[in-house]
Design a protein around this motif. Sequence first.
Motif, PDB file in Angstrom:
ATOM      1  N   PRO A   8       0.830  -1.215   0.000  1.00  0.00           N
ATOM      2  CA  PRO A   8       0.000   0.000   0.000  1.00  0.00           C
ATOM      3  C   PRO A   8       0.858   1.256   0.000  1.00  0.00           C
ATOM      4  O   PRO A   8       1.914   1.305   0.624  1.00  0.00           O
ATOM      5  CB  PRO A   8      -0.819  -0.133   1.292  1.00  0.00           C
ATOM      6  N   VAL A   9       0.386   2.266  -0.714  1.00  0.00           N
ATOM      7  CA  VAL A   9       1.087   3.549  -0.774  1.00  0.00           C
ATOM      8  C   VAL A   9       0.573   4.434   0.353  1.00  0.00           C
ATOM      9  O   VAL A   9      -0.641   4.629   0.496  1.00  0.00           O
ATOM     10  CB  VAL A   9       0.858   4.243  -2.140  1.00  0.00           C
ATOM     11  N   GLN A  10       1.467   4.942   1.143  1.00  0.00           N
ATOM     12  CA  GLN A  10       1.067   5.850   2.202  1.00  0.00           C
ATOM     13  C   GLN A  10       0.586   7.166   1.592  1.00  0.00           C
ATOM     14  O   GLN A  10       1.221   7.718   0.691  1.00  0.00           O
ATOM     15  CB  GLN A  10       2.245   6.119   3.146  1.00  0.00           C
ATOM     16  N   ALA A  11      -0.532   7.672   2.084  1.00  0.00           N
ATOM     17  CA  ALA A  11      -1.111   8.878   1.509  1.00  0.00           C
ATOM     18  C   ALA A  11      -0.137  10.056   1.565  1.00  0.00           C
ATOM     19  O   ALA A  11      -0.006  10.824   0.615  1.00  0.00           O
ATOM     20  CB  ALA A  11      -2.411   9.230   2.238  1.00  0.00           C
ATOM     21  N   ALA A  13       3.029   9.997   1.440  1.00  0.00           N
ATOM     22  CA  ALA A  13       4.131   9.831   0.501  1.00  0.00           C
ATOM     23  C   ALA A  13       3.795  10.405  -0.865  1.00  0.00           C
ATOM     24  O   ALA A  13       4.682  10.849  -1.596  1.00  0.00           O
ATOM     25  CB  ALA A  13       4.494   8.352   0.378  1.00  0.00           C
ATOM     26  N   LEU A  14       2.517  10.409  -1.229  1.00  0.00           N
ATOM     27  CA  LEU A  14       2.122  10.938  -2.528  1.00  0.00           C
ATOM     28  C   LEU A  14       2.361  12.437  -2.639  1.00  0.00           C
ATOM     29  O   LEU A  14       2.500  12.974  -3.746  1.00  0.00           O
ATOM     30  CB  LEU A  14       0.651  10.633  -2.790  1.00  0.00           C
ATOM     31  N   GLN A  15       2.423  13.136  -1.497  1.00  0.00           N
ATOM     32  CA  GLN A  15       2.697  14.567  -1.527  1.00  0.00           C
ATOM     33  C   GLN A  15       4.062  14.869  -2.133  1.00  0.00           C
ATOM     34  O   GLN A  15       4.291  15.966  -2.675  1.00  0.00           O
ATOM     35  CB  GLN A  15       2.628  15.141  -0.112  1.00  0.00           C
ATOM     36  N   ALA A  16       4.971  13.904  -2.073  1.00  0.00           N
ATOM     37  CA  ALA A  16       6.319  14.118  -2.585  1.00  0.00           C
ATOM     38  C   ALA A  16       6.345  14.266  -4.096  1.00  0.00           C
ATOM     39  O   ALA A  16       7.361  14.690  -4.660  1.00  0.00           O
ATOM     40  CB  ALA A  16       7.226  12.968  -2.160  1.00  0.00           C
ATOM     41  N   VAL A  17       5.246  13.936  -4.770  1.00  0.00           N
ATOM     42  CA  VAL A  17       5.161  14.137  -6.218  1.00  0.00           C
ATOM     43  C   VAL A  17       5.249  15.632  -6.548  1.00  0.00           C
ATOM     44  O   VAL A  17       5.789  16.033  -7.589  1.00  0.00           O
ATOM     45  CB  VAL A  17       3.837  13.548  -6.760  1.00  0.00           C
ATOM     46  N   VAL A  22       5.738  24.470  -4.237  1.00  0.00           N
ATOM     47  CA  VAL A  22       4.292  24.456  -4.460  1.00  0.00           C
ATOM     48  C   VAL A  22       3.573  23.994  -3.198  1.00  0.00           C
ATOM     49  O   VAL A  22       2.549  24.563  -2.796  1.00  0.00           O
ATOM     50  CB  VAL A  22       3.926  23.567  -5.661  1.00  0.00           C
ATOM     51  N   ARG A  23       4.110  22.984  -2.554  1.00  0.00           N
ATOM     52  CA  ARG A  23       3.488  22.489  -1.324  1.00  0.00           C
ATOM     53  C   ARG A  23       3.494  23.550  -0.228  1.00  0.00           C
ATOM     54  O   ARG A  23       2.609  23.573   0.640  1.00  0.00           O
ATOM     55  CB  ARG A  23       4.209  21.235  -0.846  1.00  0.00           C
ATOM     56  N   ALA A  24       4.454  24.451  -0.272  1.00  0.00           N
ATOM     57  CA  ALA A  24       4.536  25.506   0.740  1.00  0.00           C
ATOM     58  C   ALA A  24       3.632  26.692   0.424  1.00  0.00           C
ATOM     59  O   ALA A  24       3.434  27.553   1.287  1.00  0.00           O
ATOM     60  CB  ALA A  24       5.980  25.985   0.868  1.00  0.00           C
TER      61      ALA A  24
END
Length: 381
Positions: A8-11, A13-17, A22-24
């Motif tokens: 399973p992919v940790q939710a 972890a997908l933010q690292a895409v 942009v995330r900031a």
Amino acid sequence: MALASQTPVQADALQAVFRDDVRAMHAYHVQDAAGYIKLDAMENPFALPPALQDELGRRLSPLALNRYPGPRINDLHAALRAHAGIPADMGLVLGNGSDELISLLCTACARPGATVLAPVPGFVMYAVSAQIAGMQFVGVPLTAEFELDADAMVAAIAQHRPALTFIAYPNNPTANLWDDAAIDRVVQAVADNAAAGHPGLVIIDEAYQPFACRSWLPRVAAHPHVLLMRTLSKFGLAGIRLGYMTGRADLIEQVDKVRPPYNISVLNTEAALFALEHADEFARQAEVIKAERQRLMAALATMPAARAFPSEANMILVRVPDAAAVFQALKARGILIKNVAGPHGLLANCVRLTVGLPAENDALIAALRAVLSEPLNAPQA
């Protein structure tokens, strides 16, 4: 056949895409205006007269919404040229609002290490679009009176050699129209850079032109490195999202190459054509708004706790004792304005008032006079 067991992919972890910068960032926030007198977004407060609403409805209803926009866009180009007086040998490109044009410019000019430069405080999308395109943004502070600091601008242009220099004419959120002699120095400084092998463009952003006493458009042809941008949002069509930019044809052509196909819908095109055919009605509205602006300025001058700065737009920047408390107190009275105190230190305790309809301005004047005569209690954190 059942799929093999997968890890399973940790939710999170997908933010690292997404890019770290942009995330900031924070998404652009629009206040919920339901039930309020809406004086926060510099919109034209007038609706179309009922007869024109009916006529526009008849005009839009037969459009082929199942088809991509076609050659009717050429008619809009011609109408905008006639309306604004754009010479035939100058280029013209349309955007989904001037926001998209700013983004297209940054996309087209985003060489490695390229810089966008603009006075601050100013329109936030100059910096946002630069960041999204991977460009450096340099903000040059205005003076304490919100005037263009020509010496600082010229020095910054010499140091950073910007690909794009934005000049809002009038500025947002300060609403003032800067001295042309100061702007001339900025335009010349960018030209001097080009002569030294570091070319750049100056973009004069005339979003609030319907309410200003002068325009830079007649001067653009004499300055090949200057482009001029306008929007129909303040004209009275904020809902259709249509901006346009003009300048030397070969430069506009480069921006047009990065424009998404069909970026202006058939509905936007036809609504804009309709509005330009009835430009006299929108000009009448602008005259009322300018008269109301002066009435608001006169009323604010009678309020000792408020300092209104000069305006050539459909908004007024006002310094008050406590911007957050004034914002909340007016909101409690059913009036929505903009607290602009946060983005830049020069804007400390400043709010921005959009010029509304006469009755809306009456309510604003009465409420603001009452609020400023009472002890202000800032909202609790």
